[in-house]
Write an enzyme that holds these catalytic residues in place. Structure first.
Site, PDB file in Angstrom:
ATOM      1  N   GLU A 188      48.995  30.027  34.390  1.00  0.00           N
ATOM      2  CA  GLU A 188      48.900  31.294  33.678  1.00  0.00           C
ATOM      3  C   GLU A 188      47.840  32.167  34.310  1.00  0.00           C
ATOM      4  O   GLU A 188      47.995  33.365  34.474  1.00  0.00           O
ATOM      5  CB  GLU A 188      48.568  31.038  32.202  1.00  0.00           C
ATOM      6  CG  GLU A 188      48.754  32.254  31.296  1.00  0.00           C
ATOM      7  CD  GLU A 188      47.525  33.132  31.149  1.00  0.00           C
ATOM      8  OE1 GLU A 188      47.652  34.207  30.559  1.00  0.00           O
ATOM      9  OE2 GLU A 188      46.440  32.771  31.644  1.00  0.00           O
ATOM     10  N   GLU A 189      46.727  31.523  34.692  1.00  0.00           N
ATOM     11  CA  GLU A 189      45.563  32.278  35.179  1.00  0.00           C
ATOM     12  C   GLU A 189      45.818  32.954  36.525  1.00  0.00           C
ATOM     13  O   GLU A 189      45.046  33.800  36.948  1.00  0.00           O
ATOM     14  CB  GLU A 189      44.344  31.353  35.287  1.00  0.00           C
ATOM     15  CG  GLU A 189      43.868  30.784  33.953  1.00  0.00           C
ATOM     16  CD  GLU A 189      43.402  31.860  32.983  1.00  0.00           C
ATOM     17  OE1 GLU A 189      43.075  32.978  33.439  1.00  0.00           O
ATOM     18  OE2 GLU A 189      43.379  31.583  31.778  1.00  0.00           O
ATOM     19  N   HIS A 242      49.244  27.857  27.504  1.00  0.00           N
ATOM     20  CA  HIS A 242      49.032  27.431  28.894  1.00  0.00           C
ATOM     21  C   HIS A 242      47.908  26.414  28.999  1.00  0.00           C
ATOM     22  O   HIS A 242      46.976  26.395  28.207  1.00  0.00           O
ATOM     23  CB  HIS A 242      48.812  28.638  29.811  1.00  0.00           C
ATOM     24  CG  HIS A 242      47.494  29.320  29.653  1.00  0.00           C
ATOM     25  ND1 HIS A 242      46.407  29.009  30.416  1.00  0.00           N
ATOM     26  CD2 HIS A 242      47.094  30.300  28.812  1.00  0.00           C
ATOM     27  CE1 HIS A 242      45.398  29.771  30.067  1.00  0.00           C
ATOM     28  NE2 HIS A 242      45.777  30.555  29.090  1.00  0.00           N
ATOM     29  N   ASP A 300      39.106  29.198  25.647  1.00  0.00           N
ATOM     30  CA  ASP A 300      40.037  30.314  25.735  1.00  0.00           C
ATOM     31  C   ASP A 300      41.399  29.865  26.261  1.00  0.00           C
ATOM     32  O   ASP A 300      42.405  30.492  26.017  1.00  0.00           O
ATOM     33  CB  ASP A 300      39.456  31.453  26.579  1.00  0.00           C
ATOM     34  CG  ASP A 300      38.650  30.962  27.773  1.00  0.00           C
ATOM     35  OD1 ASP A 300      38.201  29.810  27.744  1.00  0.00           O
ATOM     36  OD2 ASP A 300      38.486  31.749  28.720  1.00  0.00           O
ATOM     37  N   GLU A 320      47.318  31.462  22.012  1.00  0.00           N
ATOM     38  CA  GLU A 320      46.211  31.447  22.972  1.00  0.00           C
ATOM     39  C   GLU A 320      44.938  31.949  22.314  1.00  0.00           C
ATOM     40  O   GLU A 320      44.854  32.033  21.093  1.00  0.00           O
ATOM     41  CB  GLU A 320      46.573  32.290  24.194  1.00  0.00           C
ATOM     42  CG  GLU A 320      46.852  33.737  23.851  1.00  0.00           C
ATOM     43  CD  GLU A 320      46.469  34.699  24.963  1.00  0.00           C
ATOM     44  OE1 GLU A 320      46.156  34.251  26.078  1.00  0.00           O
ATOM     45  OE2 GLU A 320      46.459  35.902  24.711  1.00  0.00           O
ATOM     46  N   HIS A 364      36.267  32.684  29.945  1.00  0.00           N
ATOM     47  CA  HIS A 364      36.096  32.470  31.384  1.00  0.00           C
ATOM     48  C   HIS A 364      34.637  32.235  31.752  1.00  0.00           C
ATOM     49  O   HIS A 364      34.206  32.629  32.836  1.00  0.00           O
ATOM     50  CB  HIS A 364      36.646  33.648  32.196  1.00  0.00           C
ATOM     51  CG  HIS A 364      38.146  33.775  32.103  1.00  0.00           C
ATOM     52  ND1 HIS A 364      38.902  34.279  33.120  1.00  0.00           N
ATOM     53  CD2 HIS A 364      39.017  33.471  31.109  1.00  0.00           C
ATOM     54  CE1 HIS A 364      40.177  34.275  32.761  1.00  0.00           C
ATOM     55  NE2 HIS A 364      40.260  33.793  31.537  1.00  0.00           N
TER      56      HIS A 364
END
Lengths: 330, 350, 354
Positions: B197-198, B60, B169, B220, B308
């Site tokens: 995706e998030e 992603h 990430d 990922e 994140h």
């Protein structure tokens, strides 16, 4: 050279809370007089010893006073209420024995406590065995101070006693003074009222105007179960202070102390103390500033009746002080 | 370096265009067909005419960011997170809005706080971005409602064989996928650089549906909490111990036979491999493996510390090993297929 | 942006990025020295690290005016290295633990080593409603190296600073770390520069002080050493932000504040205000009822007592690494100081007594 721990034992057992350091001063004075050119008692109670020399004027400071309790009230039944003299921890007090200057002993009791948060200093009292106000007043008077009872005990390489803060510093200075062959101008200040805010050191430094100063005092450790994180460990060498609340050791002093320790194969550890202060805090701000460092003796349970040091660290402290006096910072 | 560019590009969920454009240029020479689908996924297709299983590689593109939701009368910007952001990491940081305007997220000076305030975390409601505007009108000349603010972090080598950067990430998977596309495989490959995706693996859902692959590999990064001194229970993965092959996360229970296959291929090729301890949060596999009749899916991750946040950290070794493992798996892949379905011949060994 | 403003901004940027935590001001001091030399007759550094830039007066006056702004910054220090190579730290000066998570830092070991501040209980980003701040004791610094390698380059007691460049914002605002009180240092430089174009009777000594953040210690020894006839401190003050409405009344961009109260000699306050009005420089009045929390506090009671004034540059988010101020306020502070000094009477009549 072997240290004479009997001197340390006697030092720890002398009565000497802040403001009442005379007996400690007398004892030290007798010990060091043969090794000094001048020994002076100043107005604030400091004992100052001078050994003349030709080089830099180096001041060494260790405080003579210990924490104590001052009597503020004597009630009808003869119980004593008190206020702390220096950093007394309430949690260290209940059940402890205390001793007054003239030798009277007492124990500390506590009122009925409803909940833990009520456990405050004003709930505590000293029982000296008096049955009335009148009897108590014959024995102690308002404003009189008491100190912890805490025998000197050797357990393995460790030593336990009351008032190691900072009689251990006084001991290290006495030992170093006896051994030192330094040719510098040396002034040794055994200071008063450190526990109340480094008051003795302030006036001593103003009078002495040294080029360089080293305080010798205790520091905390982080090596007991779930202690506050700190890298200092008992038995891992003498501490060289990086900072505390009163002083940030100048980088050149740090480097000098570490280099001298390394040169003499003296085990040392860096000490970052997040609270507290020492005489160097007052000395380094004297007049236009005095470059100052601190030799720290790692000590567990500071300000309790059973403070604990390791004799190997004490030996390292003596060795380091002797070497520093012989190799002062250029 | 691919990963450096990808880390430093800004693109959050629903605003992935900079990342997409860069990836499009990067993969163009290595694919036969390239397009962007209706939701914004970048699709690259290779060997479309060959027979054999159709394999989907998915990564992603979107990262977490802050969306400007209000501008106060005196020109400060209020915001909400896009994706999962712990508000506690935002205090005392610079951020970048619209790739040009810098602003800072400050906090009340310590001198003006009560002791108890310092023990309380600041929440999104209390935080705001200061771009130096004098008024709402002044701010509006630079920023509109709905604009995004991004972390400002340089991608750089870090410590001993590690890399540090923002959005690692998220973008590690993109970089791996783009690199894998340079290789030749003798079966059809569909590459999906997915969006959103998030905010719920939404791009992957659409891509899996219209691409309809026989097999999928999700690439990922995953959580590495390997910083506590005492127990290693909560670590999930550990930096430097190779890629992680997911067993289960909050959106997927991975097929045990496939996991054993991954383990064996790793062993045969001397590639380090770890299995996550504990259950991580979900990823695109969650949407892909339940698409249509179901798609056999595995998920390979590069361990990543501080996901994140402003500065995430990965190990170069893990990144390389993850590439090697994905490549080895792709090379082996035809052997476990019979026609278009997976057939583990030596099933009894599991 | 005019050349003087650009110059001030560039100097501020240069010293903002540099590291100079209390007690470790050596490298920041060299930068300051270098830039002060141009407008001074002599520059010296004392054993406490304070930097003194002397600019002689035009008259053979024996009066000495001290300017003081501190060059140290708050910072962090290594207190322990754990068995896996993560670094425990504590703060030097007042640090809000909530400003530390996810910061990039430099650990000043044998060389400056980049690190990242992490939480020991890593945040659950999907459970973001945690209301508790992470305590400093629950944070570590990751430098990405194995323990053995770390021990070669980092020791307990090494200094740590936040890695932060400066960022220009709209309307001549600038954001960065340690603008408290590097902006004051820049204001002193602007003052010296302005004085080179003005006539001033008295000797002026601009002092970049050390260790202000741990109790104005450099000012204690510096004021004793210098024993000036009059002193003005330049520091920063809190400017209003949305969360401080009703608590703070000073605004960014409306000029420096001139303080009054027990820390301030009333004649200096009056003369500063008059100088500002005469030269049409914007100022804000800042009444301070007690301790000013600046170098002015110990300077006032140094030696036999020194008449002291204080001007402050409005600043948002003090003691974070994104302190924000208006460059124009810095310039105006420097100019105000210069006009103040140039207009002082030769005998300092009225300044030395009540």
């Amino acid at each position: 050279m072997d240290m004479d721990l009997r001197i340390l034992e006697q030092l720890t057992q002398i009565f000497g809370p802040s403001g009442s350091e005379e007996q400690v001063a007398d004892f030290i004075s007798a010990q060091i007089r043969p090794y000094c050119d001048e020994v002076i008692n100043d107005t604030l109670g400091n004992l100052i010893a001078v050994r003349h020399g030709t080089g830099k004027k180096i001041m060494v400071a260790a405080h003579m006073d210990e924490i104590g309790l001052m009597i503020t009230h004597i009630d009808k039944e003869g119980f004593l209420r008190f206020t702390p003299l220096g950093g007394v921890r309430t949690s260290n007090l209940v059940g402890q024995r205390v001793k007054f200057n003239r030798g009277r002993m007492g124990t500390i009791g506590v009122e009925k406590i409803a909940k833990p948060s009520d456990f405050k200093l004003d709930k505590l009292f000293i029982d000296i065995g008096a049955v009335s106000q009148n009897e108590a007043e014959q024995i102690v008077h308002l404003g009189e101070t008491a100190v912890f009872v805490g025998d000197f005990v050797e357990v393995g390489s460790r030593i336990m006693a009351k008032a190691l803060d900072d009689r251990i510093g006084c001991f290290v200075v006495i030992e170093a003074l006896k051994r030192s062959k330094s040719t510098n101008e040396l002034v040794f200040a055994f200071t008063a009222q450190e526990e109340l805010g480094t008051r003795g050191a302030k006036t001593a430094a103003y009078v002495l105007e040294p080029d360089l100063a080293i305080a010798v005092d205790v520091t905390a450790t982080g090596d007991t179960p779930k202690a506050h994180p700190m890298s200092v460990k008992l038995g891992s060498g003498v501490g060289i202070k990086v900072l505390d609340r009163s002083l940030i050791t100048p980088p050149q002093i740090k480097r000098w102390m570490a280099a001298v320790a390394a040169e003499g194969n003296i085990p040392f550890q860096w000490e970052v103390l997040e609270y507290g202060g020492t005489d160097s805090g007052a000395i380094h701000l004297s007049r236009g500033g005095v470059p100052s460092g601190v030799i720290s003796i790692p000590t567990r349970y500071v300000h309790s009746p059973a403070e604990m040091v390791d004799s190997r660290d004490v030996q390292a402290a003596v060795d380091l002080l002797v070497s520093l006096l012989e190799h002062p910072l250029e | 370096m691919l990963l450096k560019t990808l880390s430093e590009l800004n693109g959050t969920s629903g605003a992935e265009s900079l990342v997409r454009t860069f990836l499009q240029q990067t993969i163009e020479p290595f694919v036969d067909i390239i397009n962007t689908d209706k939701i914004g996924n970048l699709i690259g297709i290779k060997n479309d005419s060959l027979s054999g299983p159709k394999v989907m590689l998915a990564a992603h593109m979107d990262e977490v960011a802050l969306m400007i939701i209000d501008i106060t009368g005196d020109g400060f910007l209020k915001f909400r997170p896009v994706g999962g952001i712990d508000a506690r990491i935002l205090v005392s940081k610079p951020v970048q809005i619209n790739n040009s305007q810098v602003g800072v997220i400050g906090a009340k000076a310590i001198h003006l706080q009560k002791q108890a305030e310092r023990q309380k975390a600041l929440s999104f409601d209390q935080l705001y971005i200061d771009i130096g505007a004098k008024s709402k009108e002044d701010a509006l000349s630079k920023v509109k409602l709905g604009d995004y603010a991004y972390f400002i972090t340089k991608f750089e080598p870090f410590g001993d064989g590690l890399y540090k950067g923002k959005a690692l990430d998220h973008r590690v998977g993109c970089a791996l996928l783009a690199e894998l596309l340079k290789n030749d495989y003798d079966f059809p490959i569909v590459a999906a650089f997915t969006v959103q995706e998030e905010v719920g693996q939404r791009g992957a859902k659409v891509a899996a549906h219209h691409l309809a692959p026989n097999f999928a590999i999700v690439l990922e990064a995953t959580v590495a909490n390997d910083i506590s001194e005492g127990s290693d229970e909560g670590w999930i993965t550990e930096l430097g111990n190779g890629p992680a092959c997911s067993l289960m996360d909050s959106s997927t229970l991975y097929n045990a036979k496939l996991i054993h296959w991954v383990r064996d291929v790793a062993r045969q090729n001397d590639i380090p491999l770890q299995f996550p301890r504990g259950i991580g949060s979900g990823n695109d596999a969650g949407s892909i493996h339940i698409s249509k009749v179901g798609i056999p899916t595995i998920s390979l991750s590069v361990p990543c510390r501080y996901i994140h946040s402003f500065a995430s950290v990965i190990s170069e070794k893990d990144y390389r090993a993850c590439y090697d493992l994905a490549n080895a798996l792709l090379k082996e892949l035809p052997n476990i297929f019979e026609g278009s379905s997976i057939n583990f011949a030596k099933e009894d060994q599991f | 942006m005019n050349p003087q403003m650009k110059d001030a901004r560039d100097f501020l940027s240069l010293i903002s990025i540099a590291s100079g935590v209390s007690g470790y001001e050596f490298s920041i001091a060299s930068l300051v020295r270098e830039r002060f030399e141009e407008f001074s007759n002599e520059v010296e550094r004392d054993k406490f690290g304070n930097v003194y830039a002397l600019r002689r007066g035009n008259k053979n006056s024996n009066k000495k005016i001290m300017l003081a702004a501190h060059m140290d910054e708050i910072g962090l220090i290594v207190k322990k290295i754990d068995s896996r190579g993560f670094i425990k730290f504590t703060s030097i000066g007042g640090t809000d633990q909530r400003t530390l998570l996810s910061q990039e830092v430099l650990v000043h070991g044998n060389q400056a080593i980049p690190g990242i501040i992490a939480s020991l209980s890593p945040h659950q980003f999907d459970k973001m409603e945690s209301s508790q701040a992470v305590k400093m004791d629950e944070m570590v610094i990751d430098v990405g190296m194995p323990l053995a390698k770390i021990q070669e380059v980092i020791q307990v007691g090494d200094i740590i600073t936040i890695k932060r460049q400066t960022y220009p914002l709209l309307n001549n605002l600038i954001a960065g770390k340690s603008l408290d009180d590097r902006a004051g240092v820049v204001a002193m430089k602007v003052c010296l520069e302005e004085l080179s174009r003005l006539k001033h009777s008295h000797d002026v000594v601009a002092v970049a002080t050390t260790q202000e953040e741990v109790g104005a210690r450099g000012a204690i020894t510096g004021a004793y050493t210098l024993n000036p006839d009059l002193a003005v401190t330049i520091d920063v003050t809190h400017a209003c932000t949305p969360d401080l409405k009703g608590q703070v009344t000073i605004d960014l961009g409306k000029g420096p504040t001139v303080a009054l109260g027990p820390n301030i000699h009333p004649a200096i306050y009056r003369h500063l205000v008059e100088s500002a009005h005469f030269h049409r420089l914007p100022i804000q009045i800042e009444p301070i009822p007690g301790h000013s929390g600046t170098d002015a506090w110990p300077i006032q009671v140094a030696q036999a007592g020194i008449p002291t004034g204080l001007i402050s540059i409005p600043l948002r988010y003090m003691h974070t690494s994104v302190e924000t101020l208006d460059i124009q306020d810095v310039l105006n502070s420097g100019k105000l100081l210069a006009y103040f000094i140039a207009s002082l009477p030769d005998d300092l009549e009225g300044m030395l007594c009540y």
